[in-house]
Design a protein around this motif. Structure first.
Motif, mmCIF file in Angstrom:
data_model
loop_
_atom_site.group_PDB
_atom_site.id
_atom_site.type_symbol
_atom_site.label_atom_id
_atom_site.label_comp_id
_atom_site.label_asym_id
_atom_site.label_seq_id
_atom_site.Cartn_x
_atom_site.Cartn_y
_atom_site.Cartn_z
ATOM 1 N N THR A 1 -0.708 -2.978 8.233
ATOM 2 C CA THR A 1 -1.951 -2.409 7.346
ATOM 3 C C THR A 1 -3.026 -3.340 6.866
ATOM 4 O O THR A 1 -2.874 -4.377 6.193
ATOM 5 N N GLU B 1 4.419 13.533 0.314
ATOM 6 C CA GLU B 1 4.220 13.522 1.926
ATOM 7 C C GLU B 1 5.104 14.354 2.595
ATOM 8 O O GLU B 1 4.587 15.081 3.673
ATOM 9 N N VAL C 1 7.033 8.926 9.819
ATOM 10 C CA VAL C 1 5.736 8.493 9.335
ATOM 11 C C VAL C 1 6.007 7.965 7.688
ATOM 12 O O VAL C 1 5.558 7.001 7.343
ATOM 13 N N VAL C 2 6.760 8.876 7.102
ATOM 14 C CA VAL C 2 6.999 8.652 5.775
ATOM 15 C C VAL C 2 8.003 7.831 5.782
ATOM 16 O O VAL C 2 8.956 7.740 6.496
ATOM 17 N N GLN C 3 7.961 6.681 4.600
ATOM 18 C CA GLN C 3 9.004 5.580 4.507
ATOM 19 C C GLN C 3 10.438 6.172 3.932
ATOM 20 O O GLN C 3 10.171 6.741 2.803
ATOM 21 N N GLY D 1 3.646 -4.228 8.550
ATOM 22 C CA GLY D 1 2.883 -5.634 8.765
ATOM 23 C C GLY D 1 1.727 -5.632 9.428
ATOM 24 O O GLY D 1 1.199 -6.746 9.664
ATOM 25 N N CYS E 1 0.743 -1.193 0.063
ATOM 26 C CA CYS E 1 -0.024 -0.008 0.075
ATOM 27 C C CYS E 1 0.814 1.281 -0.145
ATOM 28 O O CYS E 1 1.692 1.409 0.593
ATOM 29 N N ALA F 1 1.581 6.751 10.677
ATOM 30 C CA ALA F 1 2.577 5.741 9.951
ATOM 31 C C ALA F 1 1.875 4.477 9.663
ATOM 32 O O ALA F 1 2.244 3.893 8.838
ATOM 33 N N SER G 1 5.284 -4.986 3.348
ATOM 34 C CA SER G 1 4.729 -4.035 4.329
ATOM 35 C C SER G 1 5.673 -3.601 5.447
ATOM 36 O O SER G 1 6.431 -4.698 6.012
ATOM 37 N N ARG G 2 5.840 -2.186 5.768
ATOM 38 C CA ARG G 2 6.894 -1.910 6.734
ATOM 39 C C ARG G 2 6.301 -2.391 8.161
ATOM 40 O O ARG G 2 7.078 -3.092 8.874
ATOM 41 N N LEU H 1 5.927 10.120 -4.431
ATOM 42 C CA LEU H 1 4.989 10.206 -3.054
ATOM 43 C C LEU H 1 5.927 10.756 -1.944
ATOM 44 O O LEU H 1 5.324 11.701 -1.189
HETATM 45 C C1 F1P Z 1 2.256 1.682 4.007
HETATM 46 C C2 F1P Z 1 2.093 3.192 4.345
HETATM 47 C C3 F1P Z 1 2.252 3.949 3.114
HETATM 48 C C4 F1P Z 1 2.156 5.510 3.302
HETATM 49 C C5 F1P Z 1 3.116 5.834 4.578
HETATM 50 C C6 F1P Z 1 3.089 5.079 5.588
HETATM 51 O O1 F1P Z 1 2.342 0.952 5.185
HETATM 52 O O2 F1P Z 1 0.957 3.341 5.164
HETATM 53 O O3 F1P Z 1 0.898 3.535 2.629
HETATM 54 O O4 F1P Z 1 2.733 6.070 2.117
HETATM 55 O O5 F1P Z 1 4.652 5.664 3.864
HETATM 56 O O6 F1P Z 1 3.126 3.769 5.268
HETATM 57 P P1 F1P Z 1 3.124 -0.465 5.281
HETATM 58 O O7 F1P Z 1 1.906 -1.495 4.966
HETATM 59 O O8 F1P Z 1 4.096 -0.611 4.272
HETATM 60 O O9 F1P Z 1 3.221 -0.363 6.747
#
Ligand code: F1P
Length: 341
Positions: free
Chosen positions: A101, A228, A148-150, A99, A46, A335, A96-97, A224
């Motif tokens: 979402t 952001e 918050v931003v990756q 895990g 996402c 986040a 997923s950062r 992005l």
């Molecule tokens: C992804 C996310 C991104 C958003 C922001 C925060 O979550 O929500 O959609 O752009 O960077 O992280 P994740 O599933 O990678 O934790």
């Protein structure tokens, strides 16, 4: 100094751990292969991690020849009929950062229920719901971040996915060459920090990031990041498509960033940048050589994609600060996105 800055600067250490995690899991990853046992590989994430999937899918198909696509978690969940082929075994790669979402976790649960095939998870949180859903899970804790931003999270997962793709492709030379990425990353950040800061001081109204093939997903992620972090409109396009309309937006306060391709492919793409410059835009190129911000890594093109990320992340950080914004607290964002679906 903001923790966003610290995380951008420290990311080469997270790249090292990412490479290590894949190397440690070599046997388990090989057992999941070979690639051609799958009719399709589906990358799911996402926002930032969706763009990671775009970059990963293009690289995977280019190196392994197996159809690979990327979809946002929400699309897999709401429109599975637009995603799954009618037949054939699939591999779902969840990115997923956190895990956590919701759309990504729910999409993986739905995929497992359909029993189309195994799930490979790349995350920065080994204790997350998604980590528990993987037939195989690779976790890069060093990529965790407070921002918050990756930034380093994205780059660490990109290194892990690239190392896995090269392992399956049997390109041991390129995979081993990735071990020098952390020191090259440190050098680039130190060499170009002042240049990123200087360029961030100018009052940009609109940013384009152009990238082709395996670099398009990286361009989308960098656009992005600019949105952001700096609240500046930013758009990503494959180079040649930029002529088909978007170039109408160019004015003297427009920055067009080109992620330069290796070798001869660059010729057709760089011509687009020259046209953009003639229309009054400000051009910036990033790439291995013949670029404003050049890597001079000496690495194979398949091993060095992550190097496109840190400098524009740093530029976005300095642009936010120049605008009086707090990069650690981007407007309207949190986040992790957890929703009641
Ligand atoms: C992804 C996310 C991104 C958003 C922001 C925060 O979550 O929500 O959609 O752009 O960077 O992280 P994740 O599933 O990678 O934790």
């Amino acid at each position: 100094m903001h923790f966003t800055y610290q995380e951008i600067r420290s990311q080469p250490q997270a790249w090292a751990q990412a490479w290590q995690r894949v190397d440690e899991a070599r046997a388990a990853l090989q057992a999941l292969g070979p690639a051609d046992r799958y009719a399709q590989v589906l990358f799911v994430g996402c926002g930032s991690t969706y763009h990671l999937g775009q970059a990963a899918a293009a690289q995977f198909q280019a190196l392994l020849g197996v159809p690979a696509v990327a979809r946002p978690g929400g699309e897999v969940l709401l429109y599975p009929e637009t995603v799954y082929p009618r037949a054939g075994r699939l591999l779902l790669v969840a990115l997923s950062r956190s895990g956590t979402t919701t759309e990504t976790v729910r999409a993986v649960e739905a995929f497992r229920a359909l029993q189309h095939g195994p799930v490979l998870v790349f995350t920065n949180d080994p204790k997350s719901p998604l980590a528990r859903l993987g037939d195989l899970t690779l976790a890069v804790e060093a990529g965790q971040e407070r921002s918050v931003v990756q930034t380093r999270s994205f780059a660490s997962l990109y290194v892990a996915v690239t190392a896995w793709t090269l392992l399956w492709a049997g390109d041991e030379e390129a995979r081993q060459a990735m071990r020098t990425l952390p020191s090259i990353g440190e050098r680039l950040l130190t060499t170009y920090e002042n240049a990123t800061h200087a360029l961030a001081a100018q009052p940009w109204r609109l940013v384009f990031v152009l990238g082709g093939g395996p670099r398009y997903g990286l361009a989308a992620e960098l656009a992005l990041k600019v949105q952001e972090t700096t609240l500046t409109p930013a758009l990503a396009y494959p180079f040649l498509d930029f002529r088909h309309g978007p170039k109408s937006l160019i004015d003297p306060a427009t920055l067009i960033v080109g992620l330069r391709a290796p070798g001869a492919t660059a010729t057709a793409e760089m011509a687009v940048l020259e046209e953009a410059r003639a229309l009054g835009g400000h051009i910036l190129t990033i790439g291995e050589e013949q670029a404003d911000w050049a890597f001079h890594s000496g690495l194979p093109a398949s091993a060095r994609g992550v190097l496109y990320l840190p400098l524009l992340q740093l530029w976005a950080y300095f642009r936010a600060v120049a605008r009086g914004l707090n990069p650690d607290r981007p407007r309207h964002l949190q986040a992790v996105v957890e929703v009641d679906l």
